[in-house]
Each structure stands twice: as C-alpha cells, then as structure tokens.
Write an enzyme that holds these catalytic residues in place. Structure first.
Site, PDB file in Angstrom:
ATOM      1  N   ASN A 107       0.737  -1.311  -0.107  1.00 20.13           N
ATOM      2  CA  ASN A 107       0.038  -0.031  -0.022  1.00 20.13           C
ATOM      3  C   ASN A 107       0.877   1.061  -0.028  1.00 20.13           C
ATOM      4  O   ASN A 107       2.138   1.287   0.709  1.00 20.13           O
ATOM      5  CB  ASN A 107      -0.911  -0.047   1.044  1.00 20.13           C
ATOM      6  CG  ASN A 107      -1.825  -0.958   1.181  1.00 20.13           C
ATOM      7  OD1 ASN A 107      -1.864  -1.854   0.092  1.00 20.13           O
ATOM      8  ND2 ASN A 107      -2.524  -1.518   2.346  1.00 20.13           N
ATOM      9  N   HIS A 124       5.858  -0.575  -2.580  1.00 18.94           N
ATOM     10  CA  HIS A 124       5.491   0.168  -3.839  1.00 18.94           C
ATOM     11  C   HIS A 124       5.533   1.562  -3.774  1.00 18.94           C
ATOM     12  O   HIS A 124       4.665   2.384  -4.259  1.00 18.94           O
ATOM     13  CB  HIS A 124       4.000  -0.134  -4.116  1.00 18.94           C
ATOM     14  CG  HIS A 124       4.012  -1.788  -4.690  1.00 18.94           C
ATOM     15  ND1 HIS A 124       2.853  -2.355  -4.921  1.00 18.94           N
ATOM     16  CD2 HIS A 124       4.937  -2.550  -5.132  1.00 18.94           C
ATOM     17  CE1 HIS A 124       3.073  -3.651  -5.288  1.00 18.94           C
ATOM     18  NE2 HIS A 124       4.309  -3.829  -5.446  1.00 18.94           N
TER      19      HIS A 124
HETATM   20  P1  OAD Z   1      -6.196  -5.836  -4.940  1.00 23.03           P
HETATM   21  O1  OAD Z   1      -7.316  -4.972  -5.506  1.00 23.03           O
HETATM   22  O2  OAD Z   1      -5.565  -6.754  -6.473  1.00 23.03           O
HETATM   23  O3  OAD Z   1      -6.717  -7.016  -4.171  1.00 23.03           O
HETATM   24  C1  OAD Z   1      -7.246  -6.628  -2.854  1.00 23.03           C
HETATM   25  C2  OAD Z   1      -7.700  -7.923  -1.966  1.00 23.03           C
HETATM   26  O4  OAD Z   1      -8.464  -7.410  -0.938  1.00 23.03           O
HETATM   27  C3  OAD Z   1      -8.731  -8.664  -2.779  1.00 23.03           C
HETATM   28  O5  OAD Z   1      -8.177  -9.866  -2.613  1.00 23.03           O
HETATM   29  C4  OAD Z   1     -10.016  -8.585  -1.926  1.00 23.03           C
HETATM   30  O6  OAD Z   1     -10.596  -9.751  -1.662  1.00 23.03           O
HETATM   31  C5  OAD Z   1      -9.249  -8.297  -0.458  1.00 23.03           C
HETATM   32  N1  OAD Z   1     -10.353  -7.343   0.397  1.00 23.03           N
HETATM   33  C6  OAD Z   1     -11.423  -6.682  -0.175  1.00 23.03           C
HETATM   34  N2  OAD Z   1     -11.858  -6.136   1.131  1.00 23.03           N
HETATM   35  C7  OAD Z   1     -11.092  -6.623   2.194  1.00 23.03           C
HETATM   36  C8  OAD Z   1     -11.194  -6.463   3.525  1.00 23.03           C
HETATM   37  N3  OAD Z   1     -12.217  -5.457   4.202  1.00 23.03           N
HETATM   38  N4  OAD Z   1     -10.246  -7.170   4.290  1.00 23.03           N
HETATM   39  C9  OAD Z   1      -9.301  -7.918   3.794  1.00 23.03           C
HETATM   40  N5  OAD Z   1      -9.264  -8.289   2.507  1.00 23.03           N
HETATM   41  C10 OAD Z   1     -10.030  -7.554   1.503  1.00 23.03           C
HETATM   42  O7  OAD Z   1      -5.234  -4.971  -4.329  1.00 23.03           O
HETATM   43  P2  OAD Z   1      -3.492  -5.600  -3.807  1.00 23.03           P
HETATM   44  O8  OAD Z   1      -3.648  -7.074  -3.809  1.00 23.03           O
HETATM   45  O9  OAD Z   1      -3.088  -4.612  -2.891  1.00 23.03           O
HETATM   46  O10 OAD Z   1       0.451  -1.924  -7.511  1.00 23.03           O
HETATM   47  O11 OAD Z   1      -2.889  -5.284  -5.284  1.00 23.03           O
HETATM   48  C11 OAD Z   1      -1.671  -5.371  -5.391  1.00 23.03           C
HETATM   49  C12 OAD Z   1      -1.063  -4.110  -6.273  1.00 23.03           C
HETATM   50  O12 OAD Z   1      -1.776  -3.920  -7.552  1.00 23.03           O
HETATM   51  C13 OAD Z   1      -1.182  -2.693  -5.872  1.00 23.03           C
HETATM   52  O13 OAD Z   1      -0.080  -2.443  -4.908  1.00 23.03           O
HETATM   53  C14 OAD Z   1      -1.069  -2.068  -6.951  1.00 23.03           C
HETATM   54  C15 OAD Z   1      -1.818  -2.587  -7.631  1.00 23.03           C
HETATM   55  O14 OAD Z   1      -1.867  -2.399  -9.216  1.00 23.03           O
HETATM   56  C16 OAD Z   1       0.897  -0.830  -7.865  1.00 23.03           C
HETATM   57  O15 OAD Z   1       0.143   0.269  -7.843  1.00 23.03           O
HETATM   58  C17 OAD Z   1       2.353  -1.141  -8.410  1.00 23.03           C
END
Ligand code: OAD
Length: 254
Positions: A107, A124
């Site tokens: 994040n 990131h």
């Molecule tokens: P994603 O949007 O890919 O995934 C978010 C995850 O959080 C999903 O698996 C949801 O199911 C879960 N989720 C949603 N609400 C939740 C809650 N209340 N509690 C727990 N989990 C929950 O986001 P990231 O995995 O952070 O990169 O994405 C990775 C990277 O892709 C980011 O850092 C960004 C993006 O493109 C860059 O900007 C380089």
C-alpha cells in the site's frame, strides 16, 4: 463476544502466541474499511474504473503527465481524509507483542505508519512523497508555478508521485528486507491482497518454502488460498482484532 463466525483453530492460536518472528504482507484490502478503494474488486476497485496503462506506467506519464498527476492528487486527497481502521491498529498491537515483526506493505497510503506501526517496509512507495521523473530523486519542496505537474527545482523536469508503476522495479533495499523477513519468519500473514502482483505475491510462497506457517486473511480466495495453512475468510477489520482477542484474552467464539 467474538463477531468472527468461525472459531480460530487452537494450533493457530498456539503458533501466534509462541511466534518469535512474524512477517505480514498487506494489500489494499486492509485499507478498504478506511474507505480507500482496492484495485481489483469488481465495481469498487480502481482498475474496474480506470485503465492502469493510462495512469500507472512511465509511458502514461510521458504521454499525459497532467492526467497522471491529477489522478494521483485525487488519490492523495482521498488518503489524507482516511483514518487507519481497527485492522491497522491490530497490527500495531501485534508488533508490540512479538519479539520480531516486519510489516511488508504494497500500500502507498501510509495508513500503517499513521496507525503507529514501526517496522514498515513499503514495496510500492508512498503516495504522499514526490520525486523527480528525470532524476529519480525525492523532492520535498518546490515552487508552485501554476503548471501541472510542477517542475523539479533542480533540473526542471516533471515531478511525479514516489510510487512504483507497472514496468518499474521495486526499491531494491525494501525488496531485500521483505525477502529476508519472509524467508526467516516462523509465521507469515497475507492480508487483503489478491496475491497477483509480483514480486510481492511471491513472498508468502517464499515463507512456505522455508517452513513458516502461512495464514491468509481475505473475504475471497486468491492463488495463495490452496497453499496457506490457515485461511480466515472475512474482512481484516473483523478477523484481526478477533484473532488477537482469541490469542491473548482467551475469547474464542464457539
Ligand atoms: P487488489 O485490489 O488486487 O486486491 C485486494 C484484495 O483485498 C482482494 O483479494 C480482496 O478480496 C481483498 N479485500 C477486499 N476487502 C477486504 C477487507 N475488508 N479485508 C481484507 N481483504 C479485503 O489489491 P492488492 O493486492 O493490494 O500496485 O494489489 C496489488 C498491487 O496491484 C497494488 O499494490 C497496486 C496494484 O496495481 C501498484 O500500484 C504497483
């Protein structure tokens, strides 16, 4: 009483209480309950509304620096209005209770630090920081000239947010620390991440390979789910505080 529907497995609670080295990987899901949108959730995710290739690549910035700067300015404003939630706070408490604790985050919102977490590894970057696009050097102060994006006071190049874009490499020192923490921990938590974006997504698998117990907290399945020792289905803001209460106050739902 515990609001989390499932009783936590006793072996997970024992592992948590006994853990010496814990590594946690967080993604945008942990900030969802603070009102910060995730990336890939259908409807609400940023990538459901915007195209990453228009906004989050060096080429996009070169094509249209104003569009990219303005989009990040909007997100910076959104983040500045957001407050850390109970999941961020639970990780602060976890750090306080454990001898060695590393919080690796994808994040860029800075909410872990604002909550009070200390050993935070930002993979990131951070949306509140700015750097020079040309020189790749942090810039803290510049003179507003009415131009968007503003110019670097040293070289006159465009300023950009200090975040990692698609096609860019992660800050090497942060990645090294994250790998070391993942490879040496006895317990690894993957929280609120889709586990799709590498190299961050490889960290839980590194931990698994080195024999750590791996726990996933997410309302939805991910590529890690089948391999994790424990999957706690639910929102981080529900599961994490309940897990801490169960481990240290003996409050485990039945
Ligand atoms: P994603 O949007 O890919 O995934 C978010 C995850 O959080 C999903 O698996 C949801 O199911 C879960 N989720 C949603 N609400 C939740 C809650 N209340 N509690 C727990 N989990 C929950 O986001 P990231 O995995 O952070 O990169 O994405 C990775 C990277 O892709 C980011 O850092 C960004 C993006 O493109 C860059 O900007 C380089």
């Amino acid at each position: 009483m515990n609001s989390f529907a499932d009783r936590f497995p006793q072996n997970l609670l024992d592992a948590l209480r006994k853990a010496r080295r814990v590594a946690v990987l967080t993604g945008s899901g942990i900030s969802a309950e603070s009102g910060v949108p995730t990336f890939r959730d259908a409807q609400t995710g940023l990538w459901a509304k915007f195209k990453p290739e228009d906004l989050a690549t060096p080429e996009a910035f070169q094509r249209n620096p104003k569009l990219v700067w303005d989009w990040y300015a909007w997100r910076r404003e959104l983040v500045s209005q957001a407050q850390p939630n109970v999941a961020h706070l639970a990780l602060v408490e976890l750090e306080r209770r454990l001898p060695q604790f590393s919080l690796i985050t994808q994040n860029v919102d800075g909410l872990h630090q604002r909550a009070g977490s200390r050993n935070v590894i930002e993979l990131h970057g951070n949306i509140t920081r700015t750097k020079c696009f040309e020189e790749d050097i942090p810039v803290e102060k510049w003179t507003a000239s009415g131009e968007t994006p503003p110019r670097c006071p040293r070289c006159g190049g465009h300023l950009r947010p200090d975040v990692v874009w698609f096609g860019e490499t992660l800050p090497p020192a942060a990645l090294e620390r994250a790998l070391a923490a993942s490879r040496s921990c006895d317990l690894f938590f993957s929280i609120g991440t889709s586990t799709l974006v590498h190299p961050a997504a490889s960290l839980p698998f590194e931990a698994l390979q080195r024999g750590a117990i791996v726990v996933e907290i997410n309302p939805d399945p991910t590529p890690l789910t089948a391999r994790a020792h424990h999957t706690l289905r639910g929102a981080a803001g529900e599961v994490l505080p309940a897990l801490l209460r169960a481990a240290w106050s003996g409050e485990n739902a039945s």
